[in-house]
Write a protein that holds these residues in place. Sequence first.
Motif, PDB file in Angstrom:
ATOM      1  N   ASN A 130     -12.348  16.680 -10.769  1.00  0.00           N
ATOM      2  CA  ASN A 130     -12.537  17.305 -12.242  1.00  0.00           C
ATOM      3  C   ASN A 130     -12.082  16.292 -13.298  1.00  0.00           C
ATOM      4  O   ASN A 130     -12.328  16.665 -14.504  1.00  0.00           O
ATOM      5  N   ASP A 131     -11.265  15.221 -13.020  1.00  0.00           N
ATOM      6  CA  ASP A 131     -10.805  14.252 -14.137  1.00  0.00           C
ATOM      7  C   ASP A 131     -12.045  13.712 -14.885  1.00  0.00           C
ATOM      8  O   ASP A 131     -13.058  13.862 -14.289  1.00  0.00           O
ATOM      9  N   ASP A 132     -11.583  13.176 -15.797  1.00  0.00           N
ATOM     10  CA  ASP A 132     -12.546  11.975 -16.601  1.00  0.00           C
ATOM     11  C   ASP A 132     -13.074  11.173 -15.365  1.00  0.00           C
ATOM     12  O   ASP A 132     -12.491  10.607 -14.466  1.00  0.00           O
ATOM     13  N   LEU A 133     -14.353  10.545 -15.331  1.00  0.00           N
ATOM     14  CA  LEU A 133     -14.723   9.700 -14.497  1.00  0.00           C
ATOM     15  C   LEU A 133     -14.216   8.490 -14.287  1.00  0.00           C
ATOM     16  O   LEU A 133     -14.068   8.129 -12.847  1.00  0.00           O
ATOM     17  N   LEU A 134     -13.808   7.894 -15.285  1.00  0.00           N
ATOM     18  CA  LEU A 134     -12.928   6.669 -14.948  1.00  0.00           C
ATOM     19  C   LEU A 134     -11.802   6.746 -14.254  1.00  0.00           C
ATOM     20  O   LEU A 134     -11.461   6.090 -13.300  1.00  0.00           O
ATOM     21  N   THR A 135     -10.779   7.914 -14.352  1.00  0.00           N
ATOM     22  CA  THR A 135      -9.824   8.251 -13.364  1.00  0.00           C
ATOM     23  C   THR A 135     -10.143   8.509 -12.074  1.00  0.00           C
ATOM     24  O   THR A 135      -9.676   7.914 -11.021  1.00  0.00           O
ATOM     25  N   VAL A 136     -11.418   9.076 -11.841  1.00  0.00           N
ATOM     26  CA  VAL A 136     -11.879   9.450 -10.499  1.00  0.00           C
ATOM     27  C   VAL A 136     -12.111   8.067  -9.901  1.00  0.00           C
ATOM     28  O   VAL A 136     -11.785   7.659  -8.576  1.00  0.00           O
ATOM     29  N   ALA A 137     -12.934   7.186 -10.595  1.00  0.00           N
ATOM     30  CA  ALA A 137     -13.278   5.893 -10.125  1.00  0.00           C
ATOM     31  C   ALA A 137     -12.028   4.930  -9.785  1.00  0.00           C
ATOM     32  O   ALA A 137     -11.931   4.458  -8.601  1.00  0.00           O
ATOM     33  N   LYS A 138     -11.260   5.118 -10.643  1.00  0.00           N
ATOM     34  CA  LYS A 138      -9.753   4.150 -10.256  1.00  0.00           C
ATOM     35  C   LYS A 138      -9.067   4.858  -9.042  1.00  0.00           C
ATOM     36  O   LYS A 138      -8.606   4.162  -8.377  1.00  0.00           O
ATOM     37  N   THR A 139      -9.013   6.186  -8.952  1.00  0.00           N
ATOM     38  CA  THR A 139      -8.307   7.053  -7.740  1.00  0.00           C
ATOM     39  C   THR A 139      -9.031   6.426  -6.617  1.00  0.00           C
ATOM     40  O   THR A 139      -8.459   6.068  -5.652  1.00  0.00           O
ATOM     41  N   MET A 140     -10.254   6.266  -6.577  1.00  0.00           N
ATOM     42  CA  MET A 140     -11.093   5.888  -5.308  1.00  0.00           C
ATOM     43  C   MET A 140     -11.270   4.328  -5.018  1.00  0.00           C
ATOM     44  O   MET A 140     -10.878   3.930  -3.938  1.00  0.00           O
ATOM     45  N   LYS A 141     -10.885   3.708  -6.191  1.00  0.00           N
ATOM     46  CA  LYS A 141     -10.741   2.099  -5.976  1.00  0.00           C
ATOM     47  C   LYS A 141      -9.444   1.885  -5.194  1.00  0.00           C
ATOM     48  O   LYS A 141      -9.264   1.324  -4.477  1.00  0.00           O
ATOM     49  N   LYS A 142      -8.325   2.770  -5.769  1.00  0.00           N
ATOM     50  CA  LYS A 142      -7.050   2.507  -5.333  1.00  0.00           C
ATOM     51  C   LYS A 142      -7.087   3.089  -3.662  1.00  0.00           C
ATOM     52  O   LYS A 142      -6.364   2.314  -2.935  1.00  0.00           O
ATOM     53  N   LEU A 143      -7.434   4.182  -3.466  1.00  0.00           N
ATOM     54  CA  LEU A 143      -7.778   4.493  -2.069  1.00  0.00           C
ATOM     55  C   LEU A 143      -8.426   3.598  -1.132  1.00  0.00           C
ATOM     56  O   LEU A 143      -7.884   3.108  -0.165  1.00  0.00           O
ATOM     57  N   LYS A 144      -9.347   3.066  -1.498  1.00  0.00           N
ATOM     58  CA  LYS A 144     -10.138   2.103  -0.919  1.00  0.00           C
ATOM     59  C   LYS A 144      -9.257   0.595  -0.696  1.00  0.00           C
ATOM     60  O   LYS A 144      -9.174   0.256   0.591  1.00  0.00           O
ATOM     61  N   GLN A 145      -8.540   0.172  -1.638  1.00  0.00           N
ATOM     62  CA  GLN A 145      -7.625  -0.882  -1.483  1.00  0.00           C
ATOM     63  C   GLN A 145      -6.652  -0.499  -0.555  1.00  0.00           C
ATOM     64  O   GLN A 145      -6.180  -1.284   0.327  1.00  0.00           O
ATOM     65  N   ASN A 146      -5.817   0.515  -0.604  1.00  0.00           N
ATOM     66  CA  ASN A 146      -4.911   0.961   0.263  1.00  0.00           C
ATOM     67  C   ASN A 146      -5.323   0.836   1.722  1.00  0.00           C
ATOM     68  O   ASN A 146      -4.427   0.483   2.633  1.00  0.00           O
ATOM     69  N   TYR A 147      -6.564   1.509   1.978  1.00  0.00           N
ATOM     70  CA  TYR A 147      -7.155   1.490   3.176  1.00  0.00           C
ATOM     71  C   TYR A 147      -7.452  -0.051   3.673  1.00  0.00           C
ATOM     72  O   TYR A 147      -6.987  -0.167   5.042  1.00  0.00           O
ATOM     73  N   LEU A 148      -7.923  -0.577   2.909  1.00  0.00           N
ATOM     74  CA  LEU A 148      -8.322  -2.200   3.416  1.00  0.00           C
ATOM     75  C   LEU A 148      -6.711  -2.726   3.545  1.00  0.00           C
ATOM     76  O   LEU A 148      -6.787  -3.784   4.773  1.00  0.00           O
TER      77      LEU A 148
END
Length: 191
Positions: free
Chosen positions: A104-122
């Motif tokens: 529910n946060d702003d879309l920029l925060t959501v995108a950053k969170t998802m990019k961070k999750l993806k990088q952590n998984y990689l």
Amino acid sequence: MENIEVDPMNEMREQIALLKSKLDKESIVNEKLLREMMKSKARNINRNAWVSVIASLFVIVMALFCFPNWGLSWWFIGATVLLMLVCDFFTWKYHKDISAKTMNDDLLTVAKTMKKLKQNYLNWIKYAVIMVVIWLGWYIVELVADSGSWGAIIPTVVAVLVGGIVGGIVGFRMHKNVIDTADEIIRQIEN
């Protein structure tokens, strides 16, 4: 009959106002749909995390109750339990920001969170492969030390390798699913 003059400019203003109103409502509906999609995908990502934690708890129980009967050392058992707890810690760390509240946060925060999750998984896959290879090597050494010969442990090693391959395939699919889902959320936000 009465002639009513229609002011073309006034009519155009009314049509523009009506169109703007409809577009604003559509924008609100689209954002609500986007948020619901992101929340659903976040639940799927976290479901994978819970499956990983449950699998690690199974390994911990096996290590504590079965490994001693198989002649494995307490050092190896302790290392196995520690390895699973480290995996659980990083699973928690990577997933702690993935929630309905975050979506529910702003879309920029959501995108950053998802990019961070993806990088952590990689990054995690590199460490996971190294840990599994070390663990498997130690396991084989433990079995040889207990049985005294390579011939006696071959069936056990084959069984562990087959189980490891099956578990690896399932784990890699879950890993890929999280990365793909994070990518999908990022794509939806950026479009």
